[in-house]
Design an enzyme around this catalytic site. Structure first.
Site, PDB file in Angstrom:
ATOM      1  N   SER A 157       1.103  -1.389  -0.173  1.00 35.04           N
ATOM      2  CA  SER A 157       0.083   0.038   0.078  1.00 35.04           C
ATOM      3  C   SER A 157       0.972   1.252   0.278  1.00 35.04           C
ATOM      4  CB  SER A 157      -0.863  -0.128   1.156  1.00 35.04           C
ATOM      5  OG  SER A 157      -1.785   1.013   1.162  1.00 35.04           O
ATOM      6  N   ASP A 322      -8.876  -6.459  -4.375  1.00 40.18           N
ATOM      7  CA  ASP A 322      -8.776  -5.240  -3.764  1.00 40.18           C
ATOM      8  C   ASP A 322      -9.366  -4.140  -4.677  1.00 40.18           C
ATOM      9  OD1 ASP A 322      -7.224  -2.854  -2.793  1.00 40.18           O
ATOM     10  OD2 ASP A 322      -5.425  -3.480  -3.099  1.00 40.18           O
ATOM     11  N   HIS A 355      -8.310  -5.154  -0.150  1.00 40.44           N
ATOM     12  CA  HIS A 355      -6.897  -4.383   0.070  1.00 40.44           C
ATOM     13  C   HIS A 355      -6.020  -5.123   1.320  1.00 40.44           C
ATOM     14  CE1 HIS A 355      -3.968  -1.220  -0.387  1.00 40.44           C
ATOM     15  NE2 HIS A 355      -4.129  -0.916   0.862  1.00 40.44           N
TER      16      HIS A 355
END
Lengths: 382, 200
Positions: A157, A322, A355
């Protein structure tokens, strides 16, 4: 901490605080005269200092990536599934460095720290930090630790964005960049979610323009809402469905506005817990760092052009469900790398957790990560 | 080293930028990187193969030719685009051929010859879809949905203005035998073609 300790755990770890007195100038043109960075390290640095791996954390992360701080700890560090003896980031072979970024709220200098000029917490006066500033400070940290070149810089991320920025700003100082569940820049939708989070915080009457420390209070409500909305974007519809469905806390509808569905009470609980442990100004700062990240911006919005200066090899990994940073965003990054003729490998992992999947070990994710890092280790003689 | 890979290697000049469609476990790219200082990428969809590639330092991209195509690659961005034993397994071999020669200056294609005499004999004698060591599948579960003969492939190249620069015909062990050179479409099992659309 489980007893006995699993053989693939780094065990009990102790954070260290490193103080830096040389002023650092930031992207916003402000300067921090001095600052602290809190780090943890796992494994041993080899004689040539070639086996170091830097772990970059995501929005709400920190330096405690693996192991336990004490025997009483219930949960290990946030990426314990991937860091440890025999794990993908194998601490028998690598010297792993994990830090709390500048602007954080887990010991590194941030909005909650004392401003030496006023003797009060920085609060809203703390400069907005960018991904590039973090990478700059991480390079100074590498200098301090005697690491000329990282074997790999790894992150998921927002952490993956730091790995990417490393490859552009210090091309000679890393051999590999691993970016997982990341993106070369936020979309309008991503920024929109961040703005909702910021509005939730700043409109809390306990926020006091960011000077809540002086008022001896916390914008709990705002931070809780920010976390709730963020949390939804970390999960997938399917994983929420699987976990909660339409399950009720009690048997029947109550025709009121209390938390009746399990998902409501889960989100409230997560939000409340987070609002007690995380700093609201840090949350604002982190979301801003996310929004500003766009390495192509300075290169006519041509990511491939930006990547021409990179020298390292890349591993890019995305997750099928995601929707915060979709596989398409990772592919955008990969395609720019292909166009720039950089060495890159890419895999899209089938995983139902949205995610958050980058934190959850699945056989294929682990196998790929293992295989790639094993090769990195062989390459640096670790 | 497999003989077909050895033959392919001769057609790749040193320092080439190569794209390998269906690169498998990366054996060929790994070899080309070491022996020919080649750079480039492999496309693959098999998870185990992808993991192996990553472990040996071959740049591998998870990408499905059938569903994603090659649209993410720029025109003439590779010296050579390779496709070993996969042409017969894609949904539209003709379009893949076009795409190969759009992104690459040259293409190298290998595929099994469905007109090999043993397969003809199998079909004639049993009246059933041929199975062999090279084609070890039933008609209903075979990944090889577009089997063709050397003649078929060459006819397609002719129709598409694709020039055949070289052709080597080998047997199941990838040996180049004089018999298969004599009557390739009958006696050759696997063909390795080097093709281009560029003028000579």
């Amino acid at each position: 901490m489980p007893d006995p300790l699993p053989t693939d755990s780094v065990g009990i770890v102790t954070p260290q605080t490193l103080h830096f007195d040389t002023p650092i100038t930031l992207a916003c043109d402000q300067t921090l005269e001095s600052y602290d960075l809190v780090i943890e390290t796992y494994g041993e640095l080899n004689a040539d200092a070639t086996n170091a791996v830097l772990i970059c954390h995501a929005l709400s992360g920190h330096h405690h990536a693996a192991g336990y701080h004490s025997r009483e700890d219930r949960k290990p560090g946030w990426w314990d599934s991937c860091i440890g003896p025999g794990k993908p980031i194998d601490t028998n072979r690598f010297f792993v460095v994990s830090l709390n970024n500048l602007g954080g709220c887990h010991g590194s200098t941030g909005p909650g720290s004392t401003n030496p000029q006023t003797g009060q917490p920085y609060g809203p006066d703390f400069p907005v930090i960018t991904v590039r500033d973090w990478v700059h400070s991480q390079a100074l940290l590498a200098d301090r630790l005697g690491i000329e070149c990282w074997a790999a810089v790894v992150g998921g991320s927002l952490g993956g964005m730091q790995a990417l920025q490393w490859s552009l700003d210090y091309p000679e100082r890393l051999r590999h960049a691993v970016t997982i569940a990341s993106t070369p820049r936020l979309s309008a939708q991503n920024i929109a979610f961040n703005e909702v989070a910021r509005q939730a915080i700043t409109s809390d009457c306990e926020f006091h323009d960011g000077r809540y420390y002086e008022h001896d209070t916390l914008p709990r409500r705002g931070l809780m809402l920010a976390r709730m909305v963020g949390h939804i974007t970390y999960l997938s519809d399917a994983s929420m469905g699987e976990k909660f469905g339409r399950e009720l806390r009690d048997q029947a509808y109550k025709f009121g506005y209390d938390a009746e569905f399990q998902v409501e009470s889960y989100l409230r609980y997560q939000g409340e817990r987070f609002s007690e442990s995380f700093d609201a100004n840090t949350y604002l700062l982190m979301t801003k760092a996310l929004d500003y990240f766009d390495p192509a911006y300075e290169h006519d919005n041509d990511l491939a052009k930006a990547l021409l200066r990179a020298r390292c090899e890349f591993l890019v990994v995305s997750f099928s469900t995601d929707w915060r940073f979709t596989p398409a965003r990772s592919e955008e990054l990969v395609n720019a790398m292909i166009a720039a003729r950089r060495k890159v490998s890419y895999a899209e992992i089938d995983a139902p957790w949205g995610h958050d999947a980058f934190l959850i070990p699945t056989p294929r994710y682990t196998a790929i990560f293992h295989s790639y890092m094993d090769r990195v280790a062989r390459e640096v003689g670790a | 080293m497999r003989t077909d890979l050895k033959i392919i290697e001769q057609w790749i000049s040193a320092g080439s930028h190569v794209l390998d469609l269906g690169c498998g476990d990366g054996t060929l790219l790994d070899y080309l990187q070491r022996e020919k200082r080649a750079t480039g990428f492999g496309l693959e969809i098999n998870p185990d193969h992808i993991t192996t590639c990553m472990g040996r330092g071959v740049s591998v991209i998870e990408q499905n030719l059938d569903t994603q195509g090659l649209g993410n690659f720029e025109d003439h961005s590779f010296d050579t685009v390779l496709m070993t034993q996969a042409l017969q397994a894609v949904r539209r071999p003709d379009m893949v051929l076009d795409e190969m020669l759009r992104v690459g200056r040259e293409g190298i294609v290998t595929f099994p010859n469905f007109a090999y005499w043993r397969l003809r004999w199998y079909l004639m004698r049993r009246g059933r879809m041929p199975e062999s060591e090279t084609l070890p599948y039933k008609w209903y579960n075979t990944p090889n949905i577009h089997l063709c003969t050397f003649k078929d492939f060459e006819a397609l190249c002719y129709r598409k203005d694709v020039r055949i620069l070289n052709r080597t015909v080998v047997d199941g062990e990838h040996q180049d035998r004089w018999l298969s050179r004599l009557w390739p479409n009958m006696l050759g099992q696997i063909a390795i073609y080097r093709i281009t659309r560029e003028e000579s």
